[in-house]
Motif scaffolding. Structure first.
Motif, PDB file in Angstrom:
ATOM      1  N   GLU A   7       7.039  15.994  -2.756  1.00  0.00           N
ATOM      2  CA  GLU A   7       6.122  14.863  -2.584  1.00  0.00           C
ATOM      3  C   GLU A   7       6.759  13.781  -1.715  1.00  0.00           C
ATOM      4  N   TYR A   8       5.909  13.103  -0.996  1.00  0.00           N
ATOM      5  CA  TYR A   8       6.360  12.023  -0.119  1.00  0.00           C
ATOM      6  C   TYR A   8       5.393  10.853  -0.277  1.00  0.00           C
ATOM      7  N   VAL A   9       5.939   9.656  -0.529  1.00  0.00           N
ATOM      8  CA  VAL A   9       5.098   8.458  -0.636  1.00  0.00           C
ATOM      9  C   VAL A   9       5.735   7.338   0.183  1.00  0.00           C
ATOM     10  N   LYS A  10       4.949   6.741   1.048  1.00  0.00           N
ATOM     11  CA  LYS A  10       5.413   5.619   1.873  1.00  0.00           C
ATOM     12  C   LYS A  10       4.838   4.335   1.289  1.00  0.00           C
ATOM     13  N   ARG A  11       5.673   3.299   1.123  1.00  0.00           N
ATOM     14  CA  ARG A  11       5.204   2.011   0.606  1.00  0.00           C
ATOM     15  C   ARG A  11       5.341   0.953   1.704  1.00  0.00           C
ATOM     16  N   SER A  12       4.198   0.383   2.096  1.00  0.00           N
ATOM     17  CA  SER A  12       4.199  -0.647   3.147  1.00  0.00           C
ATOM     18  C   SER A  12       3.771  -1.980   2.542  1.00  0.00           C
ATOM     19  N   ARG A  27       9.583   7.301  -0.680  1.00  0.00           N
ATOM     20  CA  ARG A  27      10.138   8.150  -1.735  1.00  0.00           C
ATOM     21  C   ARG A  27       9.872   9.608  -1.360  1.00  0.00           C
ATOM     22  N   THR A  28      10.904  10.411  -1.388  1.00  0.00           N
ATOM     23  CA  THR A  28      10.759  11.846  -1.117  1.00  0.00           C
ATOM     24  C   THR A  28      11.464  12.605  -2.229  1.00  0.00           C
ATOM     25  N   ILE A  58       0.859  -1.187   0.000  1.00  0.00           N
ATOM     26  CA  ILE A  58       0.000   0.000   0.000  1.00  0.00           C
ATOM     27  C   ILE A  58       0.895   1.236   0.000  1.00  0.00           C
ATOM     28  N   ASP A  59       0.650   2.102  -0.976  1.00  0.00           N
ATOM     29  CA  ASP A  59       1.364   3.384  -1.037  1.00  0.00           C
ATOM     30  C   ASP A  59       0.433   4.465  -0.526  1.00  0.00           C
TER      31      ASP A  59
END
Lengths: 137, 369
Positions: B306-311, B322-323, B288-289
Motif C-alpha cells: 500500500e502507498y498513501v501520500k499526505r499533502s 507511507r509505503t 489530503i491523503d
C-alpha cells in the motif's frame, strides 16, 4: 417436544407456512406422517415453487383435514452461517428462529415458534438446526 | 465540551459491549484495523479491505493502567445493528443480494449501511517520538464506518444463486432423515452432518462461491482523536480528525483460488501539526491523503502493498508518505503469521515494522468477506 393442532375431520385443506430468521444459508423440510404410516417428506424449501436459500416455505397445502386427523408433522430447518465473524456466532445462534404457521383448523391460524430446547448447533458453532414437531389431533 | 461526544460514545459502547459479552474471549482479539486505529497511523494497514462488522470485538487488549491514568493500548469495535437482534434476517439480506427472480427490496437497500455500520474506540500510547506521535502521549480515537455501496455483476449474482441452491440441496441431503422401526423420524446428529458437509467438496466449493468478493465496494469512515500528554486528562489536546472513503475493486481469476483486489483511498484530515518542537506549539492544518493498495490472495497467502501520500494545505514542506508491504500466512485455522514492513508517515523514526502471530481468530483474516 411435541405441539398440537386441532383438525376438524369434516374440514377443508390445512396449509403450512414456515418463516425462518437467520443470517445463514438455510433449508427447510416438512415431513408428514399419516395415521399408521411412516414419515414422508412433502415440502422442501429448496424446490419450486419459491425455491430459496433462506429456508422459507410460502403458504401451501399439506392435505385434507380427514386424512390428516391423528397424523403428525415434522418441520426441520438446517442453517449454515457464512461470513459471520467468529465473535458473532453466539448471537447468530440466539437469532436463529423458525415460525411455523398452520391454518385451516378450528383454531384458525396458529403460529408455532421454535423453542430453545428444539434447536441445536454443531461444535464448530456454524451449523444450526431446528426441529418443530406437531401432533394433529 | 469537545470531549462530551467522545465520552458519550465510550460510555454507550462499553455499556452495550458489556451487555453483549460479559466475557471477552481470546478469539475476539485481533490485530486492529478499525477507523479509530487508522486515524492514529499505527494500524498495520492504512488502506483497509471492507469486512463484515462484528457485533463486538476487542483488539490488542491492554486495558491495564497504573491506577491513576487513562487506559492505554486498546481497541474495540461494535456494530449497533446486531444489538437489536433482528428477527427477519435472511442470507439474501446479509449478503445484500435479491432473491432469485426478484429485485432487492428498497427497505433492504436502505438497511444495508445500518447493517454494516460500526463504531470503534482505540487508544495507543507512544513512549517515543515517531512520525506524528509524540513521546509519553496517549492517543485516544473514536471512529465509525459503514459500507455505502456493494456492486455485483448480474453474472456474479446468478452464480451466488446457483451456489446457494447447490449448498442448500446438499445440506438437506446430508441431514436426511432416517426412519426408526416404528416409522418415527430420526435426525442425524448435527455434528455428524457438519462433518459430512466439511468433507463434501461440492458443498465447500458452493460455500466459497457464496463468499466471493463483489465487483465494487464503497466504504466510508470518520474518526476523531485527542492526545493526552503524560497520559493526563488535563493535558488533552486535539490530535487529528478525518473522513475517508475506500473504493475496492475485486477480480477473481476464473476457476482458481487466485484473487486480486485493488483498493483506492481518499481521506481528508484535520491535523494538529507540531510547529515548534522546543515550545510544543501546535497548529491545525488540513491534509489530503490519497493512495491505494494492491492485494493478492492465494489460498494460505495474502500479499499486499500500500502507498498513501499526505499533502498539507499550508505547509507543503511537511508533506509525507507511507509505503508498507504486508504478508500474511495462514498456518492453520487458528494460527496466522503476519509481517508488515515499510515506511510510515513523518520523517523521524518512521520505519514501520510488525511481525506477529494472530491466533484463535477463525478463518477471517484471509477469508473473502
Amino acid at each position: 417436544m411435541e405441539r398440537t393442532y386441532q383438525i376438524d375431520p369434516s374440514g377443508g385443506d390445512i396449509t403450512i407456512e414456515v418463516i425462518v430468521s437467520t443470517r445463514g444459508i438455510a433449508a427447510t423440510e416438512v415431513s408428514r406422517r399419516l395415521k399408521g404410516g411412516s414419515y414422508v417428506s412433502i415440502i422442501k424449501s429448496t424446490e419450486p415453487p419459491n425455491a430459496n436459500a433462506a429456508g422459507m416455505v410460502t403458504e401451501r397445502g399439506i392435505g385434507h383435514s380427514p386424512i390428516l386427523k391423528e397424523g403428525k408433522l415434522d418441520i426441520y430447518t438446517i442453517a449454515r452461517l457464512v461470513s459471520v465473524p467468529d465473535s458473532d456466532l453466539e448471537q447468530a445462534f440466539e437469532e436463529f428462529t423458525i415460525t411455523c404457521i398452520l391454518r385451516g383448523g378450528p383454531q384458525g391460524a396458529q403460529p408455532f415458534t421454535l423453542e430453545a430446547a428444539e434447536k441445536e448447533r454443531s461444535s464448530s458453532k456454524k451449523l444450526l438446526a431446528g426441529n418443530i414437531r406437531i401432533v394433529l389431533f | 465540551m469537545k470531549c462530551l461526544p467522545v465520552l458519550a460514545v465510550v460510555l454507550f459502547s462499553m455499556t452495550t459491549a458489556y451487555a453483549q459479552n460479559k466475557d471477552i474471549k481470546l478469539t475476539d482479539l485481533k490485530t486492529p484495523n478499525s477507523p479509530g486505529f487508522q486515524i492514529l497511523d499505527i494500524s498495520p494497514s492504512s488502506v483497509e479491505r471492507p469486512t463484515n462488522p462484528q457485533g463486538f470485538s476487542v483488539k490488542v487488549l491492554n486495558l491495564f493502567s497504573s491506577g491513576n491514568g487513562i487506559p492505554k493500548n486498546f481497541s474495540f469495535e461494535f456494530s449497533p445493528f446486531w444489538s437489536f437482534k433482528p428477527k427477519d434476517e435472511t442470507v439474501y439480506n446479509y449478503l445484500g443480494i435479491p432473491k432469485e427472480g426478484e429485485k432487492l427490496p428498497p427497505a433492504q437497500i436502505l438497511k444495508a449501511p445500518l447493517r454494516k455500520f460500526s463504531i470503534s474506540l482505540a487508544s495507543a500510547f507512544s513512549d517515543s517520538t515517531s512520525g506524528s506521535s509524540l513521546k509519553n502521549t496517549n492517543y485516544i480515537a473514536v471512529g465509525a464506518r459503514t459500507n455505502l455501496l456493494t456492486l455485483r455483476t448480474r453474472g456474479q449474482v446468478e452464480n451466488i444463486h446457483a451456489d446457494l441452491h447447490n449448498a442448500t440441496q446438499i445440506m438437506l441431503k446430508k441431514a436426511a432423515a432416517l426412519h426408526g422401526p416404528g416409522g418415527e423420524i430420526i435426525r442425524r446428529p448435527v455434528d455428524e452432518v457438519d462433518k459430512l458437509l466439511e468433507e463434501d467438496e461440492e458443498y465447500q466449493a458452493a460455500l466459497a462461491g457464496v463468499q466471493r468478493q463483489p465487483l465494487l465496494l464503497l466504504d466510508v469512515a470518520y474518526a476523531y482523536s485527542n492526545a493526552f500528554a503524560d497520559n493526563k486528562y488535563a493535558n488533552r489536546r486535539f490530535h487529528k480528525s478525518g473522513f475517508w472513503a475506500t473504493l475496492t475493486a475485486n477480480a477473481q481469476f476464473k476457476a482458481t483460488d487466485h484473487f486480486l483486489s485493488f483498493i483506492v483511498l481518499g481521506r481528508i484530515t484535520n491535523d494538529n501539526v507540531l510547529k515548534d518542537t522546543a515550545k510544543l506549539v501546535f497548529e491545525e492544518d488540513r491534509a489530503i491523503d490519497y493512495g491505494g493498495k494492491l492485494e493478492y490472495n492465494l489460498k494460505r497467502f495474502s500479499l499486499s502493498v500500500e502507498y498513501v501520500k499526505r499533502s498539507y494545505n499550508d505547509i507543503s514542506a511537511i508533506d509525507t508518505e507511507r509505503t508498507v508491504g504486508i504478508l500474511q500466512y495462514k498456518i492453520s485455522n487458528q494460527l496466522y503469521v503476519m509481517g508488515t514492513y515499510g515506511k510510515n508517515f513523518g520523517n523521524i523514526n518512521n520505519v514501520f515494522a510488525l511481525l506477529g502471530l494472530n491466533w484463535g481468530f477463525g478463518s477471517s483474516p484471509l477469508k473473502n468477506e
